[in-house]
Every structure is written in C-alpha cells, then in structure tokens.
Motif scaffolding. Structure first.
Motif, PDB file in Angstrom:
ATOM      1  N   VAL A 258      -5.063   4.440  -8.225  1.00 32.17           N
ATOM      2  CA  VAL A 258      -5.441   5.007  -6.922  1.00 32.17           C
ATOM      3  C   VAL A 258      -6.493   6.084  -7.089  1.00 32.17           C
ATOM      4  CG1 VAL A 258      -4.594   6.325  -4.936  1.00 32.17           C
ATOM      5  CG2 VAL A 258      -3.251   4.416  -5.817  1.00 32.17           C
ATOM      6  N   SER A 259      -6.335   6.953  -8.082  1.00 35.47           N
ATOM      7  CA  SER A 259      -7.316   8.025  -8.263  1.00 35.47           C
ATOM      8  C   SER A 259      -8.660   7.485  -8.743  1.00 35.47           C
ATOM      9  CB  SER A 259      -6.792   9.091  -9.226  1.00 35.47           C
ATOM     10  OG  SER A 259      -6.655   8.556 -10.527  1.00 35.47           O
TER      11      SER A 259
ATOM     12  N   ARG B  69      -0.833   5.879 -10.206  1.00 34.84           N
ATOM     13  CA  ARG B  69      -1.615   7.083  -9.869  1.00 34.84           C
ATOM     14  C   ARG B  69      -3.038   6.964 -10.405  1.00 34.84           C
ATOM     15  NH1 ARG B  69      -0.424   9.276  -5.821  1.00 34.84           N
ATOM     16  NH2 ARG B  69       1.758   9.557  -5.483  1.00 34.84           N
TER      17      ARG B  69
ATOM     18  N   LEU C  24       2.385   1.752  -3.447  1.00 30.14           N
ATOM     19  CA  LEU C  24       1.364   2.176  -4.396  1.00 30.14           C
ATOM     20  C   LEU C  24       1.016   3.653  -4.209  1.00 30.14           C
ATOM     21  CD1 LEU C  24      -0.512   1.128  -6.628  1.00 30.14           C
ATOM     22  CD2 LEU C  24      -2.179   0.614  -4.863  1.00 30.14           C
ATOM     23  N   LEU C  25       0.859   4.071  -2.956  1.00 27.94           N
ATOM     24  CA  LEU C  25       0.484   5.462  -2.681  1.00 27.94           C
ATOM     25  C   LEU C  25       1.613   6.449  -2.965  1.00 27.94           C
ATOM     26  CD1 LEU C  25      -1.551   4.896   0.584  1.00 27.94           C
ATOM     27  CD2 LEU C  25      -2.449   5.642  -1.623  1.00 27.94           C
TER      28      LEU C  25
ATOM     29  N   LEU D 143      -7.093   2.298   1.881  1.00 25.44           N
ATOM     30  CA  LEU D 143      -5.726   2.057   1.420  1.00 25.44           C
ATOM     31  C   LEU D 143      -4.722   2.831   2.276  1.00 25.44           C
ATOM     32  CD1 LEU D 143      -4.164   0.496  -0.749  1.00 25.44           C
ATOM     33  CD2 LEU D 143      -4.350   2.504  -2.218  1.00 25.44           C
ATOM     34  N   GLN D 144      -5.071   4.063   2.659  1.00 23.47           N
ATOM     35  CA  GLN D 144      -4.219   4.851   3.551  1.00 23.47           C
ATOM     36  C   GLN D 144      -4.077   4.160   4.904  1.00 23.47           C
ATOM     37  OE1 GLN D 144      -2.461   7.625   3.190  1.00 23.47           O
ATOM     38  NE2 GLN D 144      -3.150   8.347   1.192  1.00 23.47           N
TER      39      GLN D 144
ATOM     40  N   ALA E 105       0.839  -1.214   0.000  1.00 21.91           N
ATOM     41  CA  ALA E 105       0.000   0.000   0.000  1.00 21.91           C
ATOM     42  C   ALA E 105       0.869   1.257   0.000  1.00 21.91           C
ATOM     43  CB  ALA E 105      -0.925  -0.008   1.207  1.00 21.91           C
TER      44      ALA E 105
ATOM     45  N   GLN F 177      -9.886   4.821  -0.996  1.00 26.00           N
ATOM     46  CA  GLN F 177      -8.586   5.453  -0.817  1.00 26.00           C
ATOM     47  C   GLN F 177      -8.253   5.599   0.665  1.00 26.00           C
ATOM     48  OE1 GLN F 177      -8.107   9.087  -3.078  1.00 26.00           O
ATOM     49  NE2 GLN F 177      -8.783   8.127  -4.973  1.00 26.00           N
TER      50      GLN F 177
ATOM     51  N   TRP G 160       3.009  -2.312  -9.683  1.00 28.93           N
ATOM     52  CA  TRP G 160       2.005  -1.536  -8.962  1.00 28.93           C
ATOM     53  C   TRP G 160       0.640  -2.205  -9.001  1.00 28.93           C
ATOM     54  CZ3 TRP G 160      -1.841   0.165 -12.138  1.00 28.93           C
ATOM     55  CH2 TRP G 160      -1.537   0.333 -13.497  1.00 28.93           C
TER      56      TRP G 160
ATOM     57  N   ALA H 135      -1.307  -3.346  -5.590  1.00 28.99           N
ATOM     58  CA  ALA H 135      -2.704  -3.016  -5.274  1.00 28.99           C
ATOM     59  C   ALA H 135      -3.459  -4.262  -4.821  1.00 28.99           C
ATOM     60  CB  ALA H 135      -3.387  -2.396  -6.493  1.00 28.99           C
TER      61      ALA H 135
END
Length: 148
Positions: free
Chosen positions: A66-67, A63, A54-55, A77-78, A51, A74, A125, A129
């Motif tokens: 994630v976006s 990117r 990836l972030l 994931l954080q 994670a 999100q 990546w 994820a």
C-alpha cells in the motif's frame, strides 16, 4: 517498423477495444465519464472487502504494498474500500499493483497454468490487492490481457 512490432501493436489495440478501454478513453478526453463497467453486487462487495482488509492489515507485506502505491492510487483504494469507486477496467491500476508483487513478470510471460500456480501461491494480502483493483475480472482475464 518490424512485422512483429506491428502485430503486437494490432493485438494491443484489439485487446483495448475488447475490454472497452478505447471508447471510454476517447470520451474522457472531451468530457468526464461517470460510466463504470458493469459488475455484480457480489463482485463489488468482494472488491470492497478486499480493499478494506488490505488497508486495515498489520501485515508488513500489505503495508509495504500500500505504501508503494502513489497518492492517487491509494486514494482510489480508499474509495473502493468505502464503496464509492470501483477500478474495474483500469488496466493501469491493475498493472501498478501486479508489478509490485514479486514474480509477476515471469508468471505472466508463461502459460496460463503457470500464471494460475503463481497466483495460487500468493499470500492473502497480495490476492486482496488484485481483487480490489480488478472486480469483475477473473485471473484468466488478467493473464489473457497481458498475453494477447
């Protein structure tokens, strides 16, 4: 209902019970469950590192992935990156990540060998994820869930 529809529904219900989704979902309706599926420290660390990578990535594909996640996804994931939360067993989170990766639908519909070949061909990546949202699960577990 058609016989095939009933058979698929039965298999889905069995898979939910096997993976422990039915019981936590039922108890969550009455109270908030704080129980997370048991995973090893190594699996937790691997998910956390995936994670974080990836972030923090500057890769355009990472990117975009994630976006493309919702704000809640999100935030989850954080939390995984901070080590506060592990999304293990949350098939909705796993599904949301997998459907954003090209070729998933065709790969999952085939044999495990084809699915494994697809997974092996993913970029770092994309694998990160998947690892971030599915600690404790193998690629075979994921394939089996969507095929049985």
């Amino acid at each position: 209902m058609k016989r095939n529809t009933l058979r698929i529904a039965g298999a889905s219900a069995l898979a939910a019970v096997v993976f422990g989704v039915a019981a936590p979902a039922a108890s969550a309706a009455t109270q908030r469950s704080t129980h997370a599926p048991a995973i090893s420290a190594a699996q937790h660390s691997e998910a956390q590192q995936a994670a974080r990578g990836l972030l923090r990535s500057n890769d355009a594909g990472a990117r975009a992935l994630v976006s493309g996640l919702s704000a809640a996804q999100q935030a989850d994931l954080q939390k995984v990156a901070k080590g506060e939360f592990v999304a293990a067993g949350k098939w909705s989170a796993i599904w949301n990540v997998l459907k954003k990766i090209g070729g998933f639908g065709k790969a999952i519909a085939g044999k495990y060998k084809d699915f494994k070949r697809w997974y092996d061909g993913l970029s770092w990546w994309q694998k990160a994820a998947i690892k971030a949202v599915s600690p404790g699960l193998t690629i075979y577990d994921i394939w089996w869930h969507f095929n049985h």
